[in-house]
Design an enzyme around this catalytic site. Sequence first.
Site, PDB file in Angstrom:
ATOM      1  N   LYS A  33     -12.617   2.677  11.830  1.00  0.00           N
ATOM      2  CA  LYS A  33     -11.409   3.121  12.556  1.00  0.00           C
ATOM      3  C   LYS A  33     -11.752   3.514  14.001  1.00  0.00           C
ATOM      4  O   LYS A  33     -10.999   3.208  14.932  1.00  0.00           O
ATOM      5  CB  LYS A  33     -10.736   4.291  11.825  1.00  0.00           C
ATOM      6  CG  LYS A  33     -10.047   3.896  10.523  1.00  0.00           C
ATOM      7  CD  LYS A  33      -8.914   2.913  10.753  1.00  0.00           C
ATOM      8  CE  LYS A  33      -8.204   2.514   9.479  1.00  0.00           C
ATOM      9  NZ  LYS A  33      -7.213   1.441   9.675  1.00  0.00           N
ATOM     10  N   GLY A  85       0.803  -1.223   0.000  1.00  0.00           N
ATOM     11  CA  GLY A  85       0.000   0.000   0.000  1.00  0.00           C
ATOM     12  C   GLY A  85       0.833   1.270   0.000  1.00  0.00           C
ATOM     13  O   GLY A  85       2.066   1.223   0.037  1.00  0.00           O
ATOM     14  N   GLN A  86       0.136   2.395  -0.023  1.00  0.00           N
ATOM     15  CA  GLN A  86       0.820   3.700  -0.080  1.00  0.00           C
ATOM     16  C   GLN A  86       1.809   3.851   1.063  1.00  0.00           C
ATOM     17  O   GLN A  86       2.973   4.184   0.863  1.00  0.00           O
ATOM     18  CB  GLN A  86      -0.211   4.842  -0.017  1.00  0.00           C
ATOM     19  CG  GLN A  86       0.430   6.208  -0.210  1.00  0.00           C
ATOM     20  CD  GLN A  86      -0.394   7.362   0.347  1.00  0.00           C
ATOM     21  OE1 GLN A  86      -1.378   7.148   1.054  1.00  0.00           O
ATOM     22  NE2 GLN A  86       0.006   8.567   0.040  1.00  0.00           N
ATOM     23  N   LEU A  87       1.335   3.588   2.268  1.00  0.00           N
ATOM     24  CA  LEU A  87       2.180   3.745   3.451  1.00  0.00           C
ATOM     25  C   LEU A  87       3.011   2.476   3.690  1.00  0.00           C
ATOM     26  O   LEU A  87       4.200   2.536   3.995  1.00  0.00           O
ATOM     27  CB  LEU A  87       1.263   4.007   4.648  1.00  0.00           C
ATOM     28  CG  LEU A  87       1.860   4.604   5.884  1.00  0.00           C
ATOM     29  CD1 LEU A  87       2.398   5.996   5.603  1.00  0.00           C
ATOM     30  CD2 LEU A  87       0.798   4.688   6.974  1.00  0.00           C
ATOM     31  N   ASP A 140       1.045  -9.089   1.600  1.00  0.00           N
ATOM     32  CA  ASP A 140      -0.115  -8.428   0.985  1.00  0.00           C
ATOM     33  C   ASP A 140      -0.864  -9.470   0.181  1.00  0.00           C
ATOM     34  O   ASP A 140      -0.453 -10.636   0.135  1.00  0.00           O
ATOM     35  CB  ASP A 140       0.340  -7.251   0.088  1.00  0.00           C
ATOM     36  CG  ASP A 140      -0.707  -6.133   0.066  1.00  0.00           C
ATOM     37  OD1 ASP A 140      -1.882  -6.443  -0.212  1.00  0.00           O
ATOM     38  OD2 ASP A 140      -0.364  -4.972   0.348  1.00  0.00           O
ATOM     39  N   TYR A 196     -15.528   3.801   6.608  1.00  0.00           N
ATOM     40  CA  TYR A 196     -14.100   3.705   6.937  1.00  0.00           C
ATOM     41  C   TYR A 196     -13.835   4.347   8.309  1.00  0.00           C
ATOM     42  O   TYR A 196     -13.192   3.755   9.178  1.00  0.00           O
ATOM     43  CB  TYR A 196     -13.300   4.413   5.836  1.00  0.00           C
ATOM     44  CG  TYR A 196     -11.847   4.677   6.143  1.00  0.00           C
ATOM     45  CD1 TYR A 196     -10.928   3.630   6.198  1.00  0.00           C
ATOM     46  CD2 TYR A 196     -11.375   5.975   6.338  1.00  0.00           C
ATOM     47  CE1 TYR A 196      -9.584   3.888   6.452  1.00  0.00           C
ATOM     48  CE2 TYR A 196     -10.041   6.235   6.587  1.00  0.00           C
ATOM     49  CZ  TYR A 196      -9.152   5.187   6.645  1.00  0.00           C
ATOM     50  OH  TYR A 196      -7.832   5.439   6.889  1.00  0.00           O
ATOM     51  N   ARG A 220      -1.165  -9.744  -2.999  1.00  0.00           N
ATOM     52  CA  ARG A 220      -0.413 -10.193  -4.171  1.00  0.00           C
ATOM     53  C   ARG A 220       1.070  -9.934  -3.980  1.00  0.00           C
ATOM     54  O   ARG A 220       1.451  -8.937  -3.362  1.00  0.00           O
ATOM     55  CB  ARG A 220      -0.868  -9.439  -5.434  1.00  0.00           C
ATOM     56  CG  ARG A 220      -2.079 -10.072  -6.098  1.00  0.00           C
ATOM     57  CD  ARG A 220      -2.661  -9.166  -7.156  1.00  0.00           C
ATOM     58  NE  ARG A 220      -3.322  -8.019  -6.538  1.00  0.00           N
ATOM     59  CZ  ARG A 220      -4.566  -8.041  -6.038  1.00  0.00           C
ATOM     60  NH1 ARG A 220      -5.278  -9.143  -6.080  1.00  0.00           N
ATOM     61  NH2 ARG A 220      -5.090  -6.965  -5.477  1.00  0.00           N
ATOM     62  N   ASP A 250      -3.792 -13.068   2.891  1.00  0.00           N
ATOM     63  CA  ASP A 250      -5.100 -12.413   2.903  1.00  0.00           C
ATOM     64  C   ASP A 250      -5.457 -12.287   4.381  1.00  0.00           C
ATOM     65  O   ASP A 250      -5.732 -13.285   5.053  1.00  0.00           O
ATOM     66  CB  ASP A 250      -6.111 -13.281   2.146  1.00  0.00           C
ATOM     67  CG  ASP A 250      -7.517 -12.696   2.212  1.00  0.00           C
ATOM     68  OD1 ASP A 250      -7.761 -11.761   3.011  1.00  0.00           O
ATOM     69  OD2 ASP A 250      -8.377 -13.186   1.463  1.00  0.00           O
TER      70      ASP A 250
END
Length: 326
Positions: free
Chosen positions: A146, A14-16, A37, A142, A39, A52
């Site tokens: 959280k 991911g981004q982070l 992750d 979302y 994949r 997963d």
Amino acid sequence: MNTNTVILVIGANGQLGSVLTTSLQEKYGVDQVIASDLRKREGFNGVFEVVDATDINRIHEVVTQYKVTQIYHLAAILSAKGEENPLQTWDINMKTLFNVLEVSRLHEIEKVFFPSSIAVFGEGANLDNTPNNSYLDPSTVYGISKAAGENWAQYYYTKYGLDVRSIRYPGVIGYQSMPGGGTTDYAVDIFHKAVLKEEFNCFLKEDTMLPMIFMEDAIRATIELMEAPKEDISLRTSYNIAGISFSPAQVVEEIRKLYPEFKVNYAPDFRQEIAASWPKSIDDTVARNDWGWKANFDLKGIAEIMMAKLKEKYKNGSKNLETLLL
Ligand code: SER
């Protein structure tokens, strides 16, 4: 440093996650970090496992195989994407968190990191300089996941003594990776368009102020929190951290210093409403007092680095963003 530290990063593509994985490898050693992750990442340098996180047995397996001592759980469906299928977003965000908390409890994992977000706040909070202990009435699924996750983190700490630590990230801006499905994503995309000399269609209104943070600051905050002495951690829900607040118009002003021709069209969509329910700025006094947090980068600094780094990347690489990852 504990030489037996073995860190599992869930959501390492991911981004982070992608940038954090590299920082953890640099700090703890390549073999001490297990990236995972959905994949496998082509060309990844280090240990990678396909996981997963909705499958608790798979997490058990990897934790056992590598004798994992810390878990960073970064997988989640973000605010904008999450609204497409609210129940599925809730299921995935909560299921993966419960799996991580349960595996951590059963394996007596030393420390767990759970990212929260400015999305936990809603209109019930004072949206200017929002304090840590504000009333939470999130507007997105979302944000609801959280806010619930923060309480579950605290529950596992109180009930089982699990050392879970958490940060409420603002929008994260970095040149290393692409965000996906968030309301703050425009603040990364806009730099790519500028450097490619393309027009940018902004899905937020020009004066929409949101809290943001540069990737380097976000990573440093994460590692500083995870390395802080346990007795300094007074919050077991999640810490506010501030970077810098700005609007699309202010980013455009910075970009035009280098690209005076840069053209932006404002076409606010459903994400405008989400953004309007979030803080404009964040009060991070508790993080400052507890573990000495302080951001280093302002908008001018972020804009200069973003444009310089992306220019270099596009010069050296193709226009395909996938190939620009890291
Ligand atoms: N960047 C996230 C989003 O926009 C906020 O945590 O969804």
